[in-house]
Motif scaffolding. Sequence first.
Motif, PDB file in Angstrom:
ATOM      1  N   UNK A 128      41.545  31.205  51.023  1.00 37.57           N
ATOM      2  CA  UNK A 128      40.779  30.338  50.113  1.00 37.57           C
ATOM      3  C   UNK A 128      41.386  30.296  48.737  1.00 37.57           C
ATOM      4  N   UNK A 129      40.665  29.271  47.811  1.00 38.09           N
ATOM      5  CA  UNK A 129      40.876  29.024  46.831  1.00 38.09           C
ATOM      6  C   UNK A 129      39.863  29.561  45.628  1.00 38.09           C
ATOM      7  N   UNK A 133      38.927  38.454  44.475  1.00 36.12           N
ATOM      8  CA  UNK A 133      38.637  39.656  44.424  1.00 36.12           C
ATOM      9  C   UNK A 133      39.066  40.649  43.208  1.00 36.12           C
ATOM     10  N   UNK A 134      38.148  41.270  42.323  1.00 31.51           N
ATOM     11  CA  UNK A 134      38.999  42.007  41.439  1.00 31.51           C
ATOM     12  C   UNK A 134      39.685  42.933  41.700  1.00 31.51           C
ATOM     13  N   UNK A 179      43.391  37.136  43.460  1.00 33.49           N
ATOM     14  CA  UNK A 179      43.644  36.979  42.284  1.00 33.49           C
ATOM     15  C   UNK A 179      42.308  36.226  41.482  1.00 33.49           C
ATOM     16  N   UNK A 180      41.910  36.817  40.728  1.00 37.29           N
ATOM     17  CA  UNK A 180      40.488  36.262  40.161  1.00 37.29           C
ATOM     18  C   UNK A 180      40.808  34.800  39.677  1.00 37.29           C
ATOM     19  N   UNK A 184      41.752  34.198  47.509  1.00 33.14           N
ATOM     20  CA  UNK A 184      42.036  35.276  48.650  1.00 33.14           C
ATOM     21  C   UNK A 184      42.662  35.066  49.782  1.00 33.14           C
ATOM     22  N   UNK A 185      43.540  35.736  50.108  1.00 35.14           N
ATOM     23  CA  UNK A 185      44.498  35.545  51.309  1.00 35.14           C
ATOM     24  C   UNK A 185      44.396  36.701  52.221  1.00 35.14           C
ATOM     25  N   UNK A 186      43.868  36.580  53.568  1.00 36.83           N
ATOM     26  CA  UNK A 186      43.960  37.454  54.466  1.00 36.83           C
ATOM     27  C   UNK A 186      44.967  37.282  55.392  1.00 36.83           C
ATOM     28  N   UNK A 187      45.988  38.409  55.764  1.00 37.58           N
ATOM     29  CA  UNK A 187      46.727  38.383  56.917  1.00 37.58           C
ATOM     30  C   UNK A 187      46.520  39.349  57.733  1.00 37.58           C
ATOM     31  N   UNK A 188      46.502  38.899  59.041  1.00 34.02           N
ATOM     32  CA  UNK A 188      46.522  39.790  60.227  1.00 34.02           C
ATOM     33  C   UNK A 188      47.671  39.557  61.099  1.00 34.02           C
ATOM     34  N   UNK A 189      48.016  40.641  61.521  1.00 34.78           N
ATOM     35  CA  UNK A 189      49.181  40.844  62.260  1.00 34.78           C
ATOM     36  C   UNK A 189      48.945  41.697  63.413  1.00 34.78           C
TER      37      UNK A 189
END
Length: 195
Positions: A128-129, A133-134, A179-180, A184-189
């Motif tokens: 997302x943009x 997250x701190x 990055x505040x 946030x970027x979630x990556x699942x492998x």
Amino acid sequence: RKGSLPKEKEVEFHKALQGQISRMNWLVSSLLKLAKFDAKTIDLKKDKTYISDLINKMTELFMISIEVKNIDLVIKENLEASFYGDFDWTIEALSNILKNCLEHSEEGGLIKIDYDENPLYTEIVIQDEGKGIDKEDLPYIFKRFYKGKNSSSENVGIGLALTKSIVESQSGVIKVDSYIGKGTKFAIRFYKNII
């Protein structure tokens, strides 16, 4: 009746109570799911699962929220990408991530979903943009009951803990970068069992 509430107030209180009941049901259900993973009493299926089917089902579940917030959802897909796992439990894991992204996205924001497969693993990236997250919170966001600085007062810190349990139970790993003010970027492998 003396002391009775106006009809509008009764309706308002009824809606508020229904919302709290739904929230309690979700909380109890999530805690039971986490307990089952802790006790290792869940038999996860190992069916060939196409990522496109997972993403279609997940986005269908959140379509109203996506439309209400006017979110621009961009999906970059590889229709052949798949892994061997449990469709329903993986939907649960991905839904927790998308729910998180929606909660932290501004109205009219952007959420990107990208997935692909290579000989070693199948990867799903959801980003997302939003608020971000701190840096101090990042190492703890998958710990149960942890609430970061930017989390809403309604958040109890169960969703991402459950997601991590589901992913890791299927030969997977989950990572997060954030990055505040940028998102946030979630990556699942999901790794393949290569012999």
